[in-house]
Motif scaffolding. Structure first.
Motif, PDB file in Angstrom:
ATOM      1  N   ALA A   1       0.830  -1.206   0.000  1.00 48.51           N
ATOM      2  CA  ALA A   1       0.000   0.000   0.000  1.00 48.51           C
ATOM      3  C   ALA A   1       0.863   1.253   0.000  1.00 48.51           C
ATOM      4  CB  ALA A   1      -0.930  -0.004   1.211  1.00 48.51           C
ATOM      5  N   ALA A   2       1.952   1.230   0.766  1.00 48.47           N
ATOM      6  CA  ALA A   2       2.842   2.386   0.812  1.00 48.47           C
ATOM      7  C   ALA A   2       3.495   2.630  -0.544  1.00 48.47           C
ATOM      8  CB  ALA A   2       3.908   2.190   1.882  1.00 48.47           C
ATOM      9  N   CYS A   3       3.942   1.572  -1.188  1.00 50.03           N
ATOM     10  CA  CYS A   3       4.611   1.728  -2.479  1.00 50.03           C
ATOM     11  C   CYS A   3       3.630   2.100  -3.586  1.00 50.03           C
ATOM     12  CB  CYS A   3       5.337   0.432  -2.843  1.00 50.03           C
ATOM     13  SG  CYS A   3       6.793   0.095  -1.832  1.00 50.03           S
ATOM     14  N   ALA A   4       2.369   1.665  -3.444  1.00 46.43           N
ATOM     15  CA  ALA A   4       1.376   1.971  -4.472  1.00 46.43           C
ATOM     16  C   ALA A   4       1.122   3.465  -4.581  1.00 46.43           C
ATOM     17  CB  ALA A   4       0.076   1.236  -4.169  1.00 46.43           C
ATOM     18  N   GLY A   5       1.360   4.206  -3.498  1.00 43.61           N
ATOM     19  CA  GLY A   5       1.125   5.642  -3.508  1.00 43.61           C
ATOM     20  C   GLY A   5       2.346   6.472  -3.819  1.00 43.61           C
ATOM     21  N   LEU A   6       3.470   5.821  -4.111  1.00 44.85           N
ATOM     22  CA  LEU A   6       4.697   6.559  -4.403  1.00 44.85           C
ATOM     23  C   LEU A   6       4.728   7.038  -5.847  1.00 44.85           C
ATOM     24  CD1 LEU A   6       7.457   4.367  -2.702  1.00 44.85           C
ATOM     25  CD2 LEU A   6       6.693   6.625  -1.965  1.00 44.85           C
ATOM     26  N   ASP A   7       5.308   8.178  -6.062  1.00 43.14           N
ATOM     27  CA  ASP A   7       5.580   8.629  -7.415  1.00 43.14           C
ATOM     28  C   ASP A   7       6.692   7.771  -8.004  1.00 43.14           C
ATOM     29  OD1 ASP A   7       3.729  10.681  -7.175  1.00 43.14           O
ATOM     30  OD2 ASP A   7       5.211  12.079  -6.355  1.00 43.14           O
ATOM     31  N   GLU A   8       6.763   7.727  -9.300  1.00 41.63           N
ATOM     32  CA  GLU A   8       7.820   6.974  -9.975  1.00 41.63           C
ATOM     33  C   GLU A   8       9.132   7.750  -9.904  1.00 41.63           C
ATOM     34  OE1 GLU A   8       7.842   3.994 -11.293  1.00 41.63           O
ATOM     35  OE2 GLU A   8       5.749   3.546 -10.848  1.00 41.63           O
ATOM     36  N   THR A   9       9.711   7.801  -8.713  1.00 38.70           N
ATOM     37  CA  THR A   9      10.971   8.511  -8.517  1.00 38.70           C
ATOM     38  C   THR A   9      12.111   7.507  -8.459  1.00 38.70           C
ATOM     39  OG1 THR A   9       9.814  10.203  -7.229  1.00 38.70           O
ATOM     40  CG2 THR A   9      12.212  10.111  -7.029  1.00 38.70           C
ATOM     41  N   PRO A  10      13.045   7.546  -9.378  1.00 37.61           N
ATOM     42  CA  PRO A  10      14.130   6.558  -9.372  1.00 37.61           C
ATOM     43  C   PRO A  10      15.113   6.806  -8.228  1.00 37.61           C
ATOM     44  CG  PRO A  10      14.516   8.195 -11.065  1.00 37.61           C
ATOM     45  CD  PRO A  10      13.146   8.486 -10.504  1.00 37.61           C
ATOM     46  N   GLY A  11      15.780   5.723  -7.803  1.00 36.26           N
ATOM     47  CA  GLY A  11      16.858   5.843  -6.831  1.00 36.26           C
ATOM     48  C   GLY A  11      16.438   5.885  -5.383  1.00 36.26           C
ATOM     49  N   LEU A  12      15.159   5.675  -5.086  1.00 37.32           N
ATOM     50  CA  LEU A  12      14.724   5.685  -3.693  1.00 37.32           C
ATOM     51  C   LEU A  12      15.003   4.341  -3.037  1.00 37.32           C
ATOM     52  CD1 LEU A  12      11.233   7.465  -3.834  1.00 37.32           C
ATOM     53  CD2 LEU A  12      13.470   8.462  -3.318  1.00 37.32           C
ATOM     54  N   GLU A  13      15.390   4.376  -1.765  1.00 34.86           N
ATOM     55  CA  GLU A  13      15.501   3.167  -0.960  1.00 34.86           C
ATOM     56  C   GLU A  13      14.205   3.020  -0.165  1.00 34.86           C
ATOM     57  OE1 GLU A  13      18.963   3.544   1.486  1.00 34.86           O
ATOM     58  OE2 GLU A  13      20.323   2.948  -0.130  1.00 34.86           O
ATOM     59  N   ALA A  14      13.485   1.935  -0.391  1.00 29.27           N
ATOM     60  CA  ALA A  14      12.193   1.715   0.260  1.00 29.27           C
ATOM     61  C   ALA A  14      12.292   0.518   1.189  1.00 29.27           C
ATOM     62  CB  ALA A  14      11.103   1.481  -0.784  1.00 29.27           C
ATOM     63  N   SER A  15      11.800   0.672   2.416  1.00 28.65           N
ATOM     64  CA  SER A  15      11.853  -0.430   3.376  1.00 28.65           C
ATOM     65  C   SER A  15      10.848  -0.199   4.493  1.00 28.65           C
ATOM     66  CB  SER A  15      13.259  -0.571   3.978  1.00 28.65           C
ATOM     67  OG  SER A  15      13.596   0.588   4.724  1.00 28.65           O
ATOM     68  N   VAL A  16      10.481  -1.296   5.166  1.00 29.15           N
ATOM     69  CA  VAL A  16       9.658  -1.204   6.374  1.00 29.15           C
ATOM     70  C   VAL A  16      10.559  -0.773   7.518  1.00 29.15           C
ATOM     71  CG1 VAL A  16       8.274  -2.496   8.030  1.00 29.15           C
ATOM     72  CG2 VAL A  16       7.996  -2.911   5.594  1.00 29.15           C
ATOM     73  N   LEU A  17      10.132   0.255   8.235  1.00 30.43           N
ATOM     74  CA  LEU A  17      10.922   0.805   9.327  1.00 30.43           C
ATOM     75  C   LEU A  17      10.478   0.226  10.674  1.00 30.43           C
ATOM     76  CD1 LEU A  17      13.201   2.950   9.492  1.00 30.43           C
ATOM     77  CD2 LEU A  17      11.444   4.632  10.034  1.00 30.43           C
TER      78      LEU A  17
END
Length: 289
Positions: free
Chosen positions: A63-79
């Protein structure tokens, strides 16, 4: 629904081993299903607590990733992760529905509800997800934990039945200490426990944390599989990705109040000694008076 996101999510090795199916992806929302199968269960066809926890991690991140813009180079993780267990799922599918409660510049706070198809509530979770550019070196800090790991030690003979249960056996967990309020469990680096990016999936780490806290509790009460027991809740903070190495979890029971056991858990990379995650497990064992 983004077919590319759905396929990438379902094909992650750990999700594939659980049997995860994506049913819906919308902006700020997601719904996934984990069909019942014996490999995810404890004796009696009850799902291991690591399965709802994994569902919460997975649905929250999706759900969190579904709302992200297509921005390259981001590190995404559960905190951060918090799970409250409400009931057991016995021989039935579970469905996790995730909704973003608030989204900031880097953080998304996601509420996750886990139910059966009949509407029975199994667990409630909150996932904090972060997506940001890589941190510069001067803004990174990692300190080793206090040397509180007693290493391998006594393990009750009956523990062999625990590691033989389907879900724990599939993860490959081995109990190397379970004595006097302490437990030590090893999670091997296996492809089927991976996230598809060379690290162990956060859901598998949550299952390890849950199990290690439970074993510390049993080491206080005395391991008797006739007693009724269950995890009340877990919290976890994920410090770093678990790379291509085994993960060792050690837990300590800090307090017992009759049926309730309060435990702290630390997960470390076997070779690097790096802290992968820390957390707490509240466990309940109903011991006859």
């Amino acid at each position: 629904m983004s077919d590319r996101m759905k396929d990438r999510f379902e094909s992650a090795p750990y999700h594939r081993s659980l049997g995860v199916r994506v049913e819906a992806i919308e902006a700020e929302r997601a719904r996934i299903r984990i069909p019942y199968k014996d490999e995810n269960s404890n004796p009696g066809r009850a799902l291991h607590g690591g399965v709802p926890a994994s569902a919460i991690v997975a649905a929250g991140a999706l759900a969190a990733c579904a709302g992200l813009d297509e921005t390259p180079g981001l590190e995404a993780s559960v905190l951060d992760l918090a799970v409250d267990y409400l009931a057991a799922a016995i021989g039935e599918d579970i469905v996790a529905e995730a909704t973003v409660l608030r989204r900031g510049k880097e953080l998304a706070y996601v509420d996750v509800d886990v139910r059966t198809d009949a509407g029975k509530r199994i667990a409630k979770g909150l996932v904090t997800h972060r997506a940001a550019p890589p941190a510069p070196a001067q803004r990174q800090l990692s300190r080793p934990p206090a040397d509180d790991d007693p290493g391998a030690g006594p393990v009750p003979e009956a523990a062999r039945f625990i590691v033989a249960t389907p879900f724990i056996a599939r993860l490959g967990l081995s109990i190397t200490r379970m004595h006097d309020g302490r437990a030590r469990i090893e999670l091997p680096c296996r492809a089927e426990n991976g996230d598809g990016n060379g690290s162990t999936n956060a859901g598998a780490l949550a299952a390890l944390l849950d199990t290690t806290g439970a074993m510390a509790s049993w080491s206080v009460a005395g391991l008797d599989l006739r007693y009724k027991a269950s995890t009340v809740g877990i919290t976890a903070s994920f410090h770093a990705a678990a790379g291509a190495e085994d993960v060792i979890a050690h837990a300590r029971t800090l307090r017992r109040n009759d049926e309730i056991f309060l435990n702290t858990v630390t997960l470390l990379g076997r070779d690097s000694g790096r802290v992968v995650a820390t957390g707490a497990v509240t466990y309940r064992i109903v011991v006859p008076r």
